[in-house]
Design an enzyme around this catalytic site. Structure first.
Site, PDB file in Angstrom:
ATOM      1  N   GLU A 159       0.801  -1.227   0.000  1.00  0.00           N
ATOM      2  CA  GLU A 159       0.000   0.000   0.000  1.00  0.00           C
ATOM      3  C   GLU A 159       0.836   1.282   0.000  1.00  0.00           C
ATOM      4  O   GLU A 159       0.728   2.096   0.937  1.00  0.00           O
ATOM      5  CB  GLU A 159      -0.959   0.011   1.201  1.00  0.00           C
ATOM      6  CG  GLU A 159      -1.962  -1.114   1.185  1.00  0.00           C
ATOM      7  CD  GLU A 159      -2.939  -1.070   2.363  1.00  0.00           C
ATOM      8  OE1 GLU A 159      -2.832  -0.169   3.215  1.00  0.00           O
ATOM      9  OE2 GLU A 159      -3.791  -1.965   2.435  1.00  0.00           O
ATOM     10  N   GLU A 352      -5.163  -8.591   0.756  1.00  0.00           N
ATOM     11  CA  GLU A 352      -5.802  -8.252   2.040  1.00  0.00           C
ATOM     12  C   GLU A 352      -7.289  -8.063   1.820  1.00  0.00           C
ATOM     13  O   GLU A 352      -7.702  -7.423   0.845  1.00  0.00           O
ATOM     14  CB  GLU A 352      -5.265  -6.929   2.631  1.00  0.00           C
ATOM     15  CG  GLU A 352      -3.938  -7.013   3.285  1.00  0.00           C
ATOM     16  CD  GLU A 352      -3.500  -5.683   3.914  1.00  0.00           C
ATOM     17  OE1 GLU A 352      -4.367  -4.884   4.317  1.00  0.00           O
ATOM     18  OE2 GLU A 352      -2.284  -5.463   3.966  1.00  0.00           O
TER      19      GLU A 352
HETATM   20  O1  IFM Z   1      -3.784  -2.955   9.274  1.00  0.00           O
HETATM   21  C1  IFM Z   1      -3.813  -2.447   7.979  1.00  0.00           C
HETATM   22  C2  IFM Z   1      -2.642  -2.993   7.182  1.00  0.00           C
HETATM   23  O2  IFM Z   1      -1.424  -2.710   7.783  1.00  0.00           O
HETATM   24  C3  IFM Z   1      -2.640  -2.393   5.790  1.00  0.00           C
HETATM   25  N1  IFM Z   1      -3.919  -2.528   5.164  1.00  0.00           N
HETATM   26  C4  IFM Z   1      -5.102  -2.143   5.906  1.00  0.00           C
HETATM   27  C5  IFM Z   1      -5.082  -2.819   7.270  1.00  0.00           C
HETATM   28  C6  IFM Z   1      -6.342  -2.413   8.063  1.00  0.00           C
HETATM   29  O3  IFM Z   1      -6.377  -1.036   8.256  1.00  0.00           O
END
Ligand code: IFM
Length: 437
Positions: A159, A352
């Site tokens: 990200e 994710e």
């Molecule tokens: O916890 C975070 C992660 O580190 C990166 N993506 C989003 C998750 C939830 O906010």
């Protein structure tokens, strides 16, 4: 409300990657055994983290990793996405920890999928400096040299959009800068670091490399041209700025002119071909024209001077974090990417997806994951080449500026005793994986 056992999920293709994700700073602890991270500096500043906590101990995964790998094995995942802490790798003996972790994963039959940068970097480094990209390539070469005999699947960055926006433009994450659009060099230098990392990994023999970018559909607040234009701009920032240099070798909408250095030469590095493209999906965003006032979004203050405003998505359930639950946004996103990028989009892995809810009997999380897996399957049926799905997250953990208040884990962590307790969602996901065979 859905219960533990809804209708069986549709079948996913053979060879599908089923995993869970974590990140080093959020779970490892053992901060005294590594050099300082930008996040250590940030959390030490009063008021930065809402509950005043730090990640010095977190889940103590550094010491308890055998127990956590046993939880992975019990879950039945075939892959585990974790990150290597750059400050730890740079510290004496730091790589030994990942050596042990990878051995433990391999012995348990779980494929290790490391991310090489998930926001924690040595405190003396700065993404405003171009040289940081070269330092990252050194870090990547060191990790690949040590783990490359057992690790075959790699993720360069997590990200970079959030790290740029929250960390350097809005000041909500480390290093806490509020540069607004002057943060664009941070985006470029991370993308350059990604390209250099791909080269370093290829030089070490890697053949299975991706990036984990966060994306979500952007919905205009209305058909008013001002709202549509604002939403288009937000879509460029979230969905195109970090995808198009990587996939197409160019910045969208003239943004390349705002980037530092020899951008054309850098883009050739940034566009090194990938084997797959990682998507982190949580929710869509509704965006309208600026309202001339400060706003609030996901716990982050949005300054009035930005050329858009974030609006509420109404009539949707919200997670405990206040994020709307919109499973079909995942289908929309993936089909939109396929239409936008055609054969320039490599196979996709959902790196994710998850939600924050309290409680051990977390039926809301089960409903969320169940609905998102159905939405993912709909994208597969629509012809999107999806190869894997990782739940965020294995454990409740340090949720950055929110501290320990947001629980994303399939496994509950008592942050006083560090005891792990699998939640109802852990058992549900285990049963899903068994049924998928
Ligand atoms: O916890 C975070 C992660 O580190 C990166 N993506 C989003 C998750 C939830 O906010």
């Amino acid at each position: 409300m859905a219960t533990d056992a809804g209708d069986p999920l549709p079948r996913f293709p053979a060879g599908f990657l089923w995993g869970v994700s974590t990140s080093a700073h959020q779970i490892e602890g053992a901060a005294e055994l590594r050099g300082p991270s930008v996040w250590d500096v940030f959390t030490a500043e009063p008021g930065r983290v809402k509950d005043g906590s730090t990640a010095a101990v977190a889940c103590d995964h550094y010491h308890r990793y055998p127990e956590d790998v046993a939880l992975l094995a019990g879950l039945g995942v075939n892959a585990y996405r974790f990150s290597v802490s750059w400050p730890r790798v740079a510290s004496p003996g730091g790589l030994d920890f990942y050596d042990r972790l990878v051995d433990e994963l391999c012995a348990a039959g779980v494929r290790p999928v490391p991310t090489l940068f998930h926001w924690d970097m040595p405190a003396h480094l700065d993404w405003l400096d171009r040289d940081t990209a070269a330092r990252f390539a050194d870090h990547v070469a060191a990790v690949a040299g040590r783990l490359g005999d057992r690790v075959t699947k790699w993720i360069t960055l997590n990200e970079p959009a959030e790290h740029t926006l929250l960390g350097h433009a809005l000041g909500a994450h480390a290093p806490g800068r509020r540069l607004l659009f002057d943060a664009l060099p941070v985006a470029h230098h991370q993308l350059l670091a990604h390209g250099l990392a791909v080269r370093a990994l290829r030089a070490a023999g890697a053949r299975d490399i991706g990036i984990a970018n966060s994306h979500g559909p952007t919905w205009p607040a209305s058909a008013d041209p001002a709202d549509v234009a604002a939403a288009g701009f937000y879509d460029t920032l979230l969905n195109r700025l970090f995808a198009e240099p990587v996939l197409l070798g160019g910045y969208p909408d003239g943004l390349g002119e705002l980037m530092p250095g020899d951008v054309a030469a850098d883009l050739r590095v940034i566009a090194e071909p990938l084997d797959w493209y990682g998507v982190n999906y949580y929710a869509p965003t509704r965006v309208g024209a600026p309202l001339g006032t400060r706003g609030e979004f996901g716990g982050v203050t949005i300054p009035a001077e930005l050329p858009f405003s974030v609006r509420e998505i109404e009539d949707r359930p919200l997670t405990d974090f206040g994020w709307p639950v919109v499973p079909e946004g995942l289908t929309e996103l993936l089909c939109g990417f396929r239409d936008r990028y055609g054969d320039r989009l490599p196979p996709v892995v959902i790196t994710e997806n998850g939600c924050s809810y309290e409680g051990l009997d977390d039926q809301e999380r089960i409903a969320y994951l169940d609905a998102h897996l159905r939405a993912l399957h709909a994208a597969l049926e629509a012809g999107v080449d999806v190869r894997g799905y990782f739940v965020w997250s294995l454990l409740d953990n340090f949720e950055w500026a929110e501290g320990y208040a947001r629980r994303f884990g399939l496994v509950h962590v008592d942050f006083d005793t560090l005891e792990r307790t699998p939640k109802a969602s852990y058992r549900w996901f285990r049963d899903v994986l068994r049924a998928q065979g």
